[in-house]
Design a protein around this motif. Sequence first.
Motif, PDB file in Angstrom:
ATOM      1  N   PRO A 192       0.798  -1.225   0.000  1.00 50.97           N
ATOM      2  CA  PRO A 192       0.000   0.000   0.000  1.00 50.97           C
ATOM      3  C   PRO A 192       0.832   1.277   0.000  1.00 50.97           C
ATOM      4  N   SER A 193       2.014   1.251   0.624  1.00 50.97           N
ATOM      5  CA  SER A 193       2.812   2.477   0.715  1.00 50.97           C
ATOM      6  C   SER A 193       3.299   2.960  -0.647  1.00 50.97           C
ATOM      7  N   LEU A 194       3.243   2.105  -1.677  1.00 49.99           N
ATOM      8  CA  LEU A 194       3.587   2.564  -3.029  1.00 49.99           C
ATOM      9  C   LEU A 194       2.625   3.640  -3.522  1.00 49.99           C
ATOM     10  N   LEU A 195       1.428   3.699  -2.924  1.00 51.40           N
ATOM     11  CA  LEU A 195       0.467   4.725  -3.322  1.00 51.40           C
ATOM     12  C   LEU A 195       0.830   6.089  -2.770  1.00 51.40           C
ATOM     13  N   GLY A 196       1.746   6.123  -1.804  1.00 51.88           N
ATOM     14  CA  GLY A 196       2.080   7.375  -1.131  1.00 51.88           C
ATOM     15  C   GLY A 196       0.976   7.779  -0.166  1.00 51.88           C
ATOM     16  N   SER A 197       1.271   8.756   0.663  1.00 53.91           N
ATOM     17  CA  SER A 197       0.267   9.170   1.642  1.00 53.91           C
ATOM     18  C   SER A 197      -0.941   9.810   0.966  1.00 53.91           C
ATOM     19  N   ASP A 198      -0.741  10.497  -0.148  1.00 54.97           N
ATOM     20  CA  ASP A 198      -1.881  11.088  -0.858  1.00 54.97           C
ATOM     21  C   ASP A 198      -2.806   9.996  -1.384  1.00 54.97           C
ATOM     22  N   GLY A 199      -2.216   8.968  -2.007  1.00 54.74           N
ATOM     23  CA  GLY A 199      -3.026   7.880  -2.537  1.00 54.74           C
ATOM     24  C   GLY A 199      -3.774   7.144  -1.443  1.00 54.74           C
ATOM     25  N   LEU A 200      -3.105   6.899  -0.321  1.00 57.40           N
ATOM     26  CA  LEU A 200      -3.771   6.228   0.788  1.00 57.40           C
ATOM     27  C   LEU A 200      -4.832   7.120   1.411  1.00 57.40           C
ATOM     28  N   GLY A 201      -4.623   8.434   1.346  1.00 56.15           N
ATOM     29  CA  GLY A 201      -5.667   9.350   1.784  1.00 56.15           C
ATOM     30  C   GLY A 201      -6.908   9.235   0.922  1.00 56.15           C
ATOM     31  N   HIS A 202      -6.721   9.083  -0.405  1.00 59.11           N
ATOM     32  CA  HIS A 202      -7.858   8.899  -1.308  1.00 59.11           C
ATOM     33  C   HIS A 202      -8.599   7.599  -0.991  1.00 59.11           C
ATOM     34  N   VAL A 203      -7.847   6.538  -0.632  1.00 62.32           N
ATOM     35  CA  VAL A 203      -8.474   5.266  -0.264  1.00 62.32           C
ATOM     36  C   VAL A 203      -9.387   5.466   0.943  1.00 62.32           C
ATOM     37  N   LEU A 204      -8.879   6.138   1.957  1.00 59.69           N
ATOM     38  CA  LEU A 204      -9.681   6.344   3.167  1.00 59.69           C
ATOM     39  C   LEU A 204     -10.860   7.271   2.885  1.00 59.69           C
ATOM     40  N   ASP A 205     -10.667   8.242   2.022  1.00 63.89           N
ATOM     41  CA  ASP A 205     -11.778   9.112   1.629  1.00 63.89           C
ATOM     42  C   ASP A 205     -12.898   8.300   0.977  1.00 63.89           C
ATOM     43  N   ALA A 206     -12.519   7.297   0.173  1.00 61.58           N
ATOM     44  CA  ALA A 206     -13.518   6.453  -0.490  1.00 61.58           C
ATOM     45  C   ALA A 206     -14.312   5.646   0.533  1.00 61.58           C
ATOM     46  N   VAL A 207     -13.633   5.149   1.548  1.00 57.35           N
ATOM     47  CA  VAL A 207     -14.337   4.406   2.602  1.00 57.35           C
ATOM     48  C   VAL A 207     -15.281   5.336   3.353  1.00 57.35           C
ATOM     49  N   ARG A 208     -14.805   6.528   3.682  1.00 55.11           N
ATOM     50  CA  ARG A 208     -15.651   7.505   4.379  1.00 55.11           C
ATOM     51  C   ARG A 208     -16.899   7.839   3.557  1.00 55.11           C
ATOM     52  N   ALA A 209     -16.711   8.032   2.252  1.00 52.88           N
ATOM     53  CA  ALA A 209     -17.815   8.452   1.403  1.00 52.88           C
ATOM     54  C   ALA A 209     -18.893   7.383   1.309  1.00 52.88           C
ATOM     55  N   SER A 210     -18.496   6.118   1.311  1.00 55.68           N
ATOM     56  CA  SER A 210     -19.468   5.035   1.131  1.00 55.68           C
ATOM     57  C   SER A 210     -20.026   4.507   2.442  1.00 55.68           C
ATOM     58  N   PHE A 211     -19.175   4.387   3.454  1.00 49.70           N
ATOM     59  CA  PHE A 211     -19.580   3.777   4.715  1.00 49.70           C
ATOM     60  C   PHE A 211     -19.579   4.750   5.897  1.00 49.70           C
ATOM     61  N   GLY A 212     -18.640   5.670   5.896  1.00 45.15           N
ATOM     62  CA  GLY A 212     -18.393   6.473   7.079  1.00 45.15           C
ATOM     63  C   GLY A 212     -17.509   5.707   8.049  1.00 45.15           C
ATOM     64  N   LEU A 213     -16.953   6.413   9.010  1.00 45.98           N
ATOM     65  CA  LEU A 213     -16.080   5.819  10.008  1.00 45.98           C
ATOM     66  C   LEU A 213     -16.665   6.052  11.394  1.00 45.98           C
ATOM     67  N   ALA A 214     -16.590   5.014  12.238  1.00 48.56           N
ATOM     68  CA  ALA A 214     -16.969   5.197  13.632  1.00 48.56           C
ATOM     69  C   ALA A 214     -16.055   6.227  14.270  1.00 48.56           C
ATOM     70  N   SER A 215     -16.530   6.890  15.307  1.00 53.15           N
ATOM     71  CA  SER A 215     -15.748   7.970  15.924  1.00 53.15           C
ATOM     72  C   SER A 215     -14.414   7.484  16.472  1.00 53.15           C
ATOM     73  N   ASP A 216     -14.374   6.214  16.882  1.00 56.37           N
ATOM     74  CA  ASP A 216     -13.127   5.656  17.409  1.00 56.37           C
ATOM     75  C   ASP A 216     -12.529   4.608  16.476  1.00 56.37           C
TER      76      ASP A 216
END
Length: 399
Positions: free
Chosen positions: A89-113
């Motif tokens: 995963p680190s080959l994506l760089g921090s920006d790419g991994l940020g986009h991955v987490l943004d995609a999860v947030r957009a579809s599912f959301g994240l619990a507060s913890d």
Amino acid sequence: MGESTVSFELPPAAVRGVGSRPFGVYVHVPFCATRCGYCDFNTYTAGELGTAASPESWLDGLRRELDLAAQLLGAPPAADTVFVGGGTPSLLGSDGLGHVLDAVRASFGLASDAEVTTESNPESTSPEFFAGLREAGYTRVSLGMQSAARHVLTVLDRVHTPGRPVRAAAEARAAGFEHVNLDLIYGTPGERTEDLRASVDAVLDAGVDHVSAYALIVEEGTALARRVRRGEIPAPDDDVLAERYEVIDSMLSAAGLRWYEVSNWAASTQARCRHNLGYWLGGDWWGAGPGAHSHVGGVRWWNVKHPARYSSVLADGALPVAGHERLSEDDVHLERVMLELRLAEGLPLDALDAGGVEEAHRAVADGLLERGALADGRAVLTDRGRLLADAVVRRLVTS
């Protein structure tokens, strides 16, 4: 690349239970800079993929899959955990991994913890990388170390320098990560006891709060398997693997890292990997990405493996499911015994039938289960039992 897909729907009963159990999202990143000789994961180098797929087309597919997943689940729960694995995963760089987490947030959301983990290869990280991960919302990092001995890394075809994982762990902690894991592999041909001790010492010097240690398994179809078959290197020896495990457990325990699963040690309850605990305790998770596996409400399914096929199926508006199965009661029982018995808390005796309980008492007499825990209604592996965990499982479910 011409993998077929199947139509897929979750039965209503499985969907109704979503949210009553821990819910995680696993994201599989299929890209690697080089292929390690022991690895049989679903990974591809740039040379193997050519122009058939790219991180950009994969990310587009990932967004589509997560959106379809949320629709299929109806009102999906916010993810309690997210784990980005690979591949590298680190080959994506921090920006790419940020986009991955943004995609999860957009579809599912994240619990507060929510616990949010990414695996990383030490060689493709930096202080700036870890700072970017923290800013993106990651809470945990898992670094592949394998060994501190250069000749062991050479046998494994690992390209990082021996000292780099420890420096990477320090950089992650300096960036604000409280939870950092280092992975070890033990039993590699040519590894000596002193090599292993030096590796564990390096882990302890890194000050991480979690360690995973796995015996080397020679998987069919890998370069390592071909070398063993040709007689170039010996296969791992079971007795040596047991001795190596005991060394690791002794050293980590003395330093305050306690085992909570047969292959995992943590400095505290908070340092345990909650995502993996979801697997071991029968939770639900959606596995997104090429070749990823999912489980919801007793239904398991898996995606097509090739990144190009994965993206093309999703571009057509369909889920990239290659196959699925509904677990029988016997399947669920076997998996519960197999997974929960590996935990330090063990397995409740009421999860066993009468024959299984009788066998548990015999296992106590054989030194495989803790006598005191059994009296309290739980089957808990002894130190010796951990070395023979698979055999103990067979005894408890085939009685």
